[in-house]
Motif scaffolding. Structure first.
Motif, PDB file in Angstrom:
ATOM      1  N   LYS A  12      -7.248  48.758  -2.434  1.00  0.00           N
ATOM      2  CA  LYS A  12      -6.207  48.814  -0.710  1.00  0.00           C
ATOM      3  C   LYS A  12      -4.951  48.456  -0.348  1.00  0.00           C
ATOM      4  CE  LYS A  12      -6.141  51.297   4.385  1.00  0.00           C
ATOM      5  NZ  LYS A  12      -4.990  50.726   4.085  1.00  0.00           N
ATOM      6  N   PHE A  13      -5.706  46.830  -0.330  1.00  0.00           N
ATOM      7  CA  PHE A  13      -3.999  46.054  -0.187  1.00  0.00           C
ATOM      8  C   PHE A  13      -3.888  46.088  -1.004  1.00  0.00           C
ATOM      9  CE2 PHE A  13      -3.499  41.424  -1.037  1.00  0.00           C
ATOM     10  CZ  PHE A  13      -3.613  40.931   0.238  1.00  0.00           C
ATOM     11  N   ILE A  14      -3.914  45.906  -2.490  1.00  0.00           N
ATOM     12  CA  ILE A  14      -3.006  46.005  -3.322  1.00  0.00           C
ATOM     13  C   ILE A  14      -2.168  47.112  -3.307  1.00  0.00           C
ATOM     14  CG2 ILE A  14      -1.800  46.167  -6.296  1.00  0.00           C
ATOM     15  CD1 ILE A  14      -5.031  45.133  -6.338  1.00  0.00           C
ATOM     16  N   ALA A  15      -2.618  47.978  -3.188  1.00  0.00           N
ATOM     17  CA  ALA A  15      -1.616  49.698  -2.123  1.00  0.00           C
ATOM     18  C   ALA A  15      -0.914  49.491  -1.397  1.00  0.00           C
ATOM     19  CB  ALA A  15      -2.909  50.716  -2.821  1.00  0.00           C
ATOM     20  N   ASP A  16      -1.452  48.876  -0.727  1.00  0.00           N
ATOM     21  CA  ASP A  16      -0.582  48.299   0.328  1.00  0.00           C
ATOM     22  C   ASP A  16       1.084  47.623   0.386  1.00  0.00           C
ATOM     23  OD1 ASP A  16      -2.122  50.597   2.562  1.00  0.00           O
ATOM     24  OD2 ASP A  16      -3.061  48.297   2.989  1.00  0.00           O
ATOM     25  N   LYS A  17       1.099  47.204  -1.035  1.00  0.00           N
ATOM     26  CA  LYS A  17       2.923  45.959  -1.201  1.00  0.00           C
ATOM     27  C   LYS A  17       3.144  47.348  -1.674  1.00  0.00           C
ATOM     28  CE  LYS A  17      -0.247  43.378   0.304  1.00  0.00           C
ATOM     29  NZ  LYS A  17      -0.608  42.819   1.013  1.00  0.00           N
ATOM     30  N   GLY A  18       2.866  48.593  -2.135  1.00  0.00           N
ATOM     31  CA  GLY A  18       4.190  49.511  -2.337  1.00  0.00           C
ATOM     32  C   GLY A  18       4.567  49.523  -4.176  1.00  0.00           C
ATOM     33  N   LYS A  19       3.749  48.531  -5.405  1.00  0.00           N
ATOM     34  CA  LYS A  19       4.250  48.530  -6.395  1.00  0.00           C
ATOM     35  C   LYS A  19       3.154  48.352  -7.282  1.00  0.00           C
ATOM     36  CE  LYS A  19       6.608  45.059  -7.121  1.00  0.00           C
ATOM     37  NZ  LYS A  19       7.101  43.144  -6.658  1.00  0.00           N
ATOM     38  N   PRO A  20       2.930  49.262  -8.615  1.00  0.00           N
ATOM     39  CA  PRO A  20       2.047  49.517  -9.243  1.00  0.00           C
ATOM     40  C   PRO A  20       1.736  48.434 -10.234  1.00  0.00           C
ATOM     41  CG  PRO A  20       4.502  50.238 -10.518  1.00  0.00           C
ATOM     42  CD  PRO A  20       4.832  49.912  -8.686  1.00  0.00           C
ATOM     43  N   VAL A  21       0.752  48.199  -9.949  1.00  0.00           N
ATOM     44  CA  VAL A  21       0.238  47.314 -11.424  1.00  0.00           C
ATOM     45  C   VAL A  21       0.255  47.339 -12.400  1.00  0.00           C
ATOM     46  CG1 VAL A  21      -2.396  45.996 -11.464  1.00  0.00           C
ATOM     47  CG2 VAL A  21      -1.732  46.976  -9.221  1.00  0.00           C
TER      48      VAL A  21
END
Length: 205
Positions: A74-83
């Protein structure tokens, strides 16, 4: 709005050692970073990485269970960029003979290295497969090929990760997602000190 010009690398276990070095390489190659560890030193690591010109978001999170992996995702998704790259490096060691170890500590080694890692890869790997692009690097070890006297649980987790990496790579061979396994030997980091992994049950470093 999130800056989508720079690709995103996610690194676990990035507070020191191999994880921090992997993050430095990614930053030097033009990636922004999301990094995690289960200790507050991750904030100091983030400051070092920002000196390389990367945007760095850091979180202290326990990745030894599915709940922790979901919190991190969720923390990653909040950045709004794909991994674009997942560097799955989180792990833990533990010395002494197996029967002399605290069972809860031994299980924590298993959960950090295996449970949390595959939960994270399952989530992010599915997102990569849906986009048909992405790279996953899993930190295994040559220890996974060696019965580990006085570090039996640790070596066992690395055997799992080595095997898992090869299998996942084959499963994704017809996609745009690649899977690699990093297999370092003994490396001069804080790892052995933190894990109390010396040469015998009564020895000192």
């Amino acid at each position: 709005m999130a800056d989508t010009a720079r690709p995103l690398a996610v690194v676990t276990g990035a507070s020191s050692g191999i994880g921090l070095e992997l993050a430095k390489v990614a930053a030097g190659e033009g990636y922004d970073l999301v990094i995690a560890a289960d200790e507050p030193d991750i904030e100091g690591a983030a400051e070092k990485l920002r000196l390389k010109g990367a945007t760095v978001d850091a979180i202290t999170v326990d990745l030894s269970d599915v709940e922790g992996a979901e919190k991190f995702c969720k923390f990653i998704a909040d950045k709004g960029k794909p991994v674009d790259i997942l560097l799955a490096n989180a792990g833990r060691g533990l010395g002494k003979g197996f029967l002399d170890q605290d069972l809860n500590e031994a299980l924590h080694v298993v959960d950090t290295s295996i449970t949390g890692t595959i939960a994270l890869i399952h989530k992010i790997g599915n997102e990569m497969r849906a986009r048909d692009e992405g790279r996953i690097l899993i930190t295994g070890s040559i220890a996974g090929f060696i019965p580990g006297t006085y570090q039996a649980v640790y070596n066992g987790t690395k055997a799992f990760l080595n095997s898992f990496s090869f299998a996942l790579r084959e499963e994704l061979e017809d996609t745009g997602v690649t899977v690699s396994c990093l297999m370092p030997g003994a490396t001069d980091t804080r790892f052995f000190e933190c894990a109390q992994m010396w040469h015998g049950p009564d020895s000192t470093p």
